[in-house]
Write a protein that holds these residues in place. Structure first.
Motif, short mmCIF file in Angstrom:
data_model
loop_
_atom_site.label_atom_id
_atom_site.label_comp_id
_atom_site.label_asym_id
_atom_site.label_seq_id
_atom_site.Cartn_x
_atom_site.Cartn_y
_atom_site.Cartn_z
N HIS A 190 1.46 -0.65 35.87
CA HIS A 190 1.19 -0.75 34.43
C HIS A 190 -0.10 -1.53 34.16
CE1 HIS A 190 3.38 -4.39 35.47
NE2 HIS A 190 2.90 -4.97 34.39
N THR A 223 -2.34 -3.87 25.49
CA THR A 223 -0.91 -3.99 25.73
C THR A 223 -0.27 -5.03 24.81
OG1 THR A 223 0.78 -4.45 27.41
CG2 THR A 223 -1.24 -5.73 27.53
N LYS A 244 1.96 4.07 27.82
CA LYS A 244 3.22 3.69 28.47
C LYS A 244 4.22 3.49 27.34
CE LYS A 244 5.49 0.38 31.48
NZ LYS A 244 6.60 0.15 30.53
N GLU A 289 8.77 2.56 35.22
CA GLU A 289 7.60 2.87 34.39
C GLU A 289 7.38 4.38 34.29
OE1 GLU A 289 4.18 0.70 35.69
OE2 GLU A 289 5.37 -1.05 36.23
N TYR A 339 4.62 7.23 32.20
CA TYR A 339 3.32 7.29 31.53
C TYR A 339 3.13 8.66 30.90
CZ TYR A 339 2.67 3.04 34.13
OH TYR A 339 2.84 1.77 34.62
N HIS A 348 1.84 -0.01 26.05
CA HIS A 348 0.47 0.03 26.56
C HIS A 348 -0.23 1.28 26.07
CE1 HIS A 348 2.62 -2.49 29.49
NE2 HIS A 348 1.47 -2.97 29.93
#
Length: 881
Positions: A330, A567, A764, A839, A841, A877
């Protein structure tokens, strides 16, 4: 510091301000070029011509004293000068990342802990009687005098005893100034000054190295020749090529080109009086969870080496950017802005992402972004030796990061015997017969607490007895100390070599040191050009481990172009300057999401008294800190609160507390929530479906007690997570998670994305929360934006399955006010698989036509009529290239 008594120098003394000189010491406070901060200008025409220079001094004692707000003189000065403007420097180098802020320049923590004349345990901020604090101070003075006598001290003095002109590096890329542009009387062009500085630097490095030896029972005075040879092997820093077998004895290894580059970087920083950045990425063990933030190994490195760098004319900024429960991916997606500039980049994340693609991605983004190209430590070099044409600067620990490389630590063999060992070595390496005393569940492992009674803050919110995170797989503070000492030994070896190169270069090529020995820009450009060319070769594209991994979600491009990011998580370079909130476009009525809490108190955290080193133990910090300079003549007097007649006096404890921070109780602190008055907006929403207008339904969600407050940049100067729900104020860690949350009633959120050069925007997202009425901003709403006309205008829930999205959900993505694409539920969830640990994306935009090099406005909107409050997610993010 002494100055001649000319009118000009008298003026200089009068303009010294508490907020301005951070880790560099000199008398004048105006020099934007070198990042020293400013309040006033003092110029003088040089004898050789008409050019005006700023004047000042380096290599003196400038930590503590009037800048130490935890003691009376500093608090009084800050009260008078707290509004003094500080100009933060910006590099002229193309591609440079802003990585220093006012907080770093003020360096309140550094001035508190690095004051050789004032004990950090004697501050009026402790809730202790004045008599006890005075006794602490007296004990400290005696201790420091003893260290000066036994170990020696920094004794650099400028033979001319004058304030010199400062070289202006402000317009020169990489600060690679030509020697011919240095002022004639600057310190860099005075042979005796440089010779004396090198001599003192050598002695300082020798003292610190001997201090490390003594910390672990290897003091030279106790050694015979055989022991000296054994010590040399156990503490060795190896120069070892990447292709060589890894050494199994010693502390660290680094390849020859990497070591040579570290030497060059240090020479450059010393001559240019520059910053030096060391950055760590990793998981919870690397972050130091279970310990105080300042007990983590990067911070312990900074605690010793900041004083060394300071004396040699540099500002050290070390950052612990590791986070628990995650890897580094990240950060890698936006490493250039999220980490900032890096001279040394460390990776310690094997516990959560021990795979080549993650490490390769981390390293490549580290090399591609910013004006500096870092030396990389840890993990696997992947193809970077080839990609840089043999110019990859790389190293690692012998035996890896941890307990496997503690050959220099003496054995613990029993409960009585351990008390005879140096404090730093106790319970760290056990004989097999008492193995349970050491290791993951060993004795006396953690030394951290959540609160130390203060005279200015009454912690009526219940504080934990010790921080959370004291797990078996997390090292204690002594383990972190061992790791920090290994890194320090590498730098001491590099400083030794730098002094040697400096002297030999002058001997061979004349004075001052020829630019070819210390300029860095050409070396950075060479490595980056070679890497970029390699990564974009047709025969290489889509073949690297990184591209094969991220190509599965259509993001192979991130492995070969510099990525930037913003972020709502912490830590983050430059704190909230790189958050998403600061780039959210407000609605027509002024509303935009906002943080819910503010810090309960400000200023420095006082050190728990339980962490005070026993008097008979080696104090490496004090050894690195002491000088022969007498304390400044400052008024350190103060009056305790029990003297009612003096309560309003300028030097009363109450008034000093106000100057040093915020004088209030936790019980008085309320949730600080900005509200928006919508009463005057009564007309119904009539805008077209495709009109991109910022909405009023997006909110800021956090993890309660872990909410981000204060300055959270991962450095020693950070003051993070002090909200009124915090149950461990002294934990100090910057690791925190928030998000911008919205649902199908929230309307558009519009975010300014700077300098789009590749047309790529990635997010994110946390699709699993919030749900229903848990999103505070839309609680009670039934229509988009609560039916108002707007005109023109924390952590993953792993214990329960997330509430599913409604089937009719749509996600609209807009660029510069026009809808770019719309995703349905199926299309969205194709990107929802976890490509890295915890995570996922999402590629929102990949369109070269918007890659103009200018900022763009990114719009995001969720739609659903079936169940609009369950059609929601959080944005943590935003990344771009």
């Amino acid at each position: 510091m002494t100055t001649s008594s000319t009118p000009s120098n008298n003026r200089l003394r009068n303009i010294i301000a508490v907020t301005c000189v951070a880790s560099l010491s000199f008398a004048v406070i105006h020099n934007v070029s070198n990042g020293y901060a400013v309040t006033s200008v003092n110029t003088k025409t040089a004898d050789a011509g008409s050019e005006a220079y700023t004047y000042g001094k380096f290599h003196q004692s400038g930590l503590g004293g009037v800048y130490n707000i935890a003691h009376p003189a500093g608090a009084k000065a800050r009260r008078k000068l707290s509004q003094t403007p500080v100009i933060v420097p910006r590099s002229p180098t193309p591609g440079a990342i802003q990585s220093i802020s006012r907080d770093n320049i003020e360096n309140l923590w550094g001035h508190y802990v690095h004051d050789e004349h004032r004990s950090p345990f004697a501050s009026f901020l402790y809730a202790r009687p004045k008599e006890e604090l005075e006794a602490e101070q007296q004990e400290y003075v005696e201790k420091m005098n003893k260290i000066r006598e036994e170990w020696g001290a920094w004794d650099f003095k400028d033979a001319t005893n004058e304030i010199r002109p400062l070289a202006d590096f402000s317009t020169t890329p990489h600060k690679d100034l030509q020697n011919s542009d240095l002022p004639e009387n600057s310190w860099q062009k005075d042979p005796k000054y440089v010779s004396d500085l090198i001599a003192e630097g050598k002695k300082l490095v020798a003292r610190v190295k001997e201090g490390i030896y003594a910390e672990y029972g290897w003091a030279t005075k106790d050694m015979d020749e055989a022991k000296m040879e054994e010590r040399a092997k156990l503490f060795e820093v190896h120069i070892s090529e990447i292709t060589d077998p890894r050494p199994n004895v010693g502390v660290l290894w680094i390849n020859q080109k990497g070591f040579d580059m570290l030497v060059r970087k240090l020479l450059h920083a010393m001559i240019a009086n520059d910053e030096f950045y060391l950055v760590l990425g990793g998981h919870s063990a690397a972050a130091g969870h279970g310990n105080h933030f300042h007990q983590q190994y990067t911070m312990q490195f900074a605690n010793i080496m900041e004083t060394v760098f300071h004396k040699l004319g540099m500002r050290l900024i070390a950052k612990n950017m590791a986070m628990g429960g995650l890897g580094t991916t990240h950060f890698s997606f936006g490493q250039s802005t999220l980490y900032g500039e890096k001279d040394v980049l460390m990776w310690d994340s094997g516990m959560t992402e021990n795979s080549l693609p993650d490490e390769e991605f981390y390293h490549k983004q580290g090399l591609l972004g910013g004006e500096r190209v870092p030396i990389i430590f840890g993990s696997k070099p992947s193809d970077l030796e080839t990609a840089t044409d043999g110019n990859f600067w790389y190293g690692g620990e012998v035996g890896g990061v941890g307990l496997n490389s503690m050959g220099f630590v003496p054995l613990t063999t029993g409960i009585d015997q351990v008390e005879t060992l140096p404090y730093a070595a106790r319970y760290m390496k056990c004989d097999a017969t008492v193995g349970a005393m050491c290791g993951s569940r060993g004795m006396d492992k953690f030394h951290a607490s959540c609160w130390e009674p203060r005279s200015d803050v009454n912690a009526t919110v219940k504080q934990r007895p010790q921080p959370s995170g004291q797990a078996s797989w997390h090292g204690g503070d002594r383990w972190h100390q061992i790791v920090s000492r290994k890194h320090i030994l590498l730098f001491l070896k590099a400083f030794e070599k730098a002094f040697e190169v400096w002297e030999k270069g002058i001997e061979d090529d004349g004075f001052p040191l020829k630019e070819t020995y210390w300029h860095v820009g050409g070396h950075y450009t060479n490595v980056r050009d070679k890497l970029t060319s390699y990564l974009n070769r047709e025969d290489i594209i889509n073949t690297t481990a990184c591209e094969k991994r991220f190509g599965t979600i259509g993001l192979e491009k991130v492995c070969r172009v510099k990525m930037s990011g913003m972020t709502e998580w912490g830590p983050v370079n430059n704190g909230q300057e790189n958050d998403i909130l600061s780039r959210v476009k407000p609605a027509s009525n002024g509303y935009k999401p906002h943080r819910l809490y503010k810090p309960v108190y400000e200023g420095v955290d006082i050190i728990p008294t339980k962490l005070k080193l026993p008097r008979d133990q080696i104090d490496l910090h004090a050894i690195a800190l002491v000088t022969t300079y007498s304390p400044a003549e400052l008024d350190q007097s103060w009056v305790d609160d029990d003297d009612e007649d003096a309560e309003e006096a300028e030097n009363s404890r109450r008034m000093l507390r106000k100057a040093a921070g915020v004088d209030r109780n936790l019980s008085e602190e309320k949730d600080i929530v900005e509200t928006v008055n919508l009463e005057n907006e009564r007309e119904r929403f009539t805008g077209a479906d495709d009109e991109v207008v910022p909405g009023i339904g997006w909110g800021h969600e956090d993890a309660g007690g872990a909410s981000q407050t204060g300055y959270c940049d991962g450095s020693a100067t950070s003051t993070c997570i002090r909200g009124n729900k915090t149950d461990c104020f002294l934990y100090g860690h910057n690791d925190n998670r928030q998000c911008l949350s919205g649902n199908a009633l929230s309307g558009w959120i519009v975010i300014t994305v700077p300098e789009l050069t590749e047309g790529l925007i990635v997010a994110k997202l946390e699709w699993w929360h919030p749900r229903g009425e848990t999103l505070t901003q839309t609680r009670g709403w039934t229509e988009v934006n609560d039916g108002k006309i707007l005109g023109d205008g924390g952590s993953r829930q792993l214990k329960a399955a997330p509430v599913p999205w409604p089937d009719d959900i749509k996600l609209d993505i807009a660029v510069n006010g026009k809808i770019h694409k719309t995703l349905n539920k199926e299309e969205f969830f194709k990107m929802a698989s976890e490509i890295a640990y915890n995570e996922a994306y999402y590629k929102l935009v990949d369109d070269a036509s918007v890659a103009t090099g200018e900022p763009v406005e990114l719009g995001i909107r969720i739609r659903s009529t079936e169940d609009p409050k369950k059609a929601s997610f959080g944005i943590t993010h935003i990344y771009w290239a």
